[in-house]
Design a protein around this motif. Structure first.
Motif: not given
Length: 374
Positions: A67-76, A17-25, A61-62
């Motif tokens: 970067t923030s989304a990728e860090r979230g993926r690393d946490v997951a 699911a977090v992969e989707g957040a990285v794509i959307q970011a 911003k982009r």
């Protein structure tokens, strides 16, 4: 269990699911199309304007959002690795619980066999008039107690089997006997090796990635303090003059009422919190590892002492008492006491085996594979 455990599957889905957040970011803002009509009553003087607007992100911003989304993926990903180790250690513990439960059943059957032989010997001696019938009654009571202990041991084995099978979603437990070397004790890991692995453990990596994520969120909120302009391009049709006119525009929000200061402050404090939690995680894990290593060392030493000294002595004492009772040298009370001592020694030995293997599993739960504990 690593393939079919529901909790592990949920953690894997969380990572997906977090992969989707990285794509959307990384997605750019959508353009907007608008139209306006002036003087709708009179067609001859009507003016129609159609234009397309595009917001332009400034201040990085982009990239900060990505970067923030990728860090979230690393946490997951770290959460998934930690959950995998947790399931693995839980399976190891549950497997040894089954081994111990099987051994308890075997010991209960042995004790019942001993109690039955003692009861038969007491019955023969009562018949021969060498002892009081009270001794035979005591033997019958001991035999009944051994039967109850066997029932409890078999119930414990069924529960242990069900708990192990539940880790891979199998109900009921559709497997035969567990096969393993219960008496083969894990070695005591080197303390320096444990500390080295501690810094690379999934829980520590998760805490470190949480710090990186919090910092990236702070960078994103800092970038959002700059307003994003929107440029527009369109066409205006004026019926009164009978021609089309090009319309070009730009709009910029004025950061007067909202400069995003509150979100920036919140993000900075959350980054500080993540750093404090990293330190707390390191200290907590270090304390837990020291406690688990101490437990492993203590229970391992006690298990070895019980196996090498206590159990042989208790077994020998019972055999001597049983033979002496059959020959009329000892009372049945002495036989019963020796039998009870042997049962307690065996039970204590199993408890130390469980504690030893559980401590080893808890260490691998935090650190992963450690030489001698796999």
């Amino acid at each position: 269990a690593l393939t079919s455990n529901p909790e592990l599957s949920a953690a894997a889905n969380e990572l997906g699911a977090v992969e989707g957040a990285v794509i959307q970011a990384g997605v750019l803002p959508n353009p907007e199309i608008s139209t306006s009509v002036e003087d709708t009553q009179n067609k001859a003087t009507r003016t129609t304007t159609i234009q397309v607007s595009q917001r332009i992100e400034l201040g990085g911003k982009r990239s900060a959002r990505i970067t923030s989304a990728e860090r979230g993926r690393d946490v997951a990903a770290a959460d998934l690795a930690a959950k995998r180790l947790d399931v693995r250690a839980t399976v190891i513990g549950a497997f040894f619980d089954v081994l111990v439960a099987q051994e308890r059943v075997q010991q209960a059957e042995d004790l019942l066999s001993l109690a039955q032989r003692a009861s038969q010997a007491a019955s023969r001696r009562v018949t021969a008039g060498k002892i009081s019938p009270v001794e035979e009654t005591k033997a019958r009571v001991a035999e009944s107690s051994a039967e109850l202990a066997l029932v409890q041991a078999r119930s414990g084995l069924r529960v242990a089997r069900q708990q192990l099978a539940a880790l891979w979603g199998a109900q009921p437990a559709a497997f035969g006997s567990a096969v393993g070397e219960l008496a083969q004790l894990p070695v005591l890991p080197d303390e320096s090796l444990m500390l080295e692995k501690l810094e690379h453990s999934p829980q520590m990596l998760r805490a470190q990635q949480a710090v990186f994520q919090a910092r990236s969120v702070a960078e994103l909120e800092r970038a959002r303090r700059l307003p994003d302009p929107s440029v527009s391009l369109g066409m205006k049709r004026a019926q009164e003059v009978g021609r089309n006119q090009l319309v070009v525009g730009i709009s910029v929000p004025l950061p007067i009422l909202d400069s995003n200061r509150g979100n920036q402050l919140q993000a900075l404090r959350l980054a500080d919190k993540a750093e404090d939690e990293l330190l707390a995680t390191r200290q907590q894990m270090y304390a837990q590892l020291q406690q688990q290593r101490e437990q492993l060392q203590t229970s391992r030493a006690q298990a070895e002492q019980l196996a090498q000294q206590v159990l042989p002595a208790a077994q020998s004492a019972y055999e001597v008492a049983a033979k002496g009772f059959a020959m009329g040298k000892f009372s049945y009370l002495e036989v019963l006491d020796a039998q009870r001592t042997l049962a307690e020694a065996r039970s204590l030995y199993l408890e130390q085996l469980v504690a030893t293997h559980q401590a080893a599993a808890d260490i691998t739960r935090q650190l992963g594979d450690v030489p001698g504990l796999e």
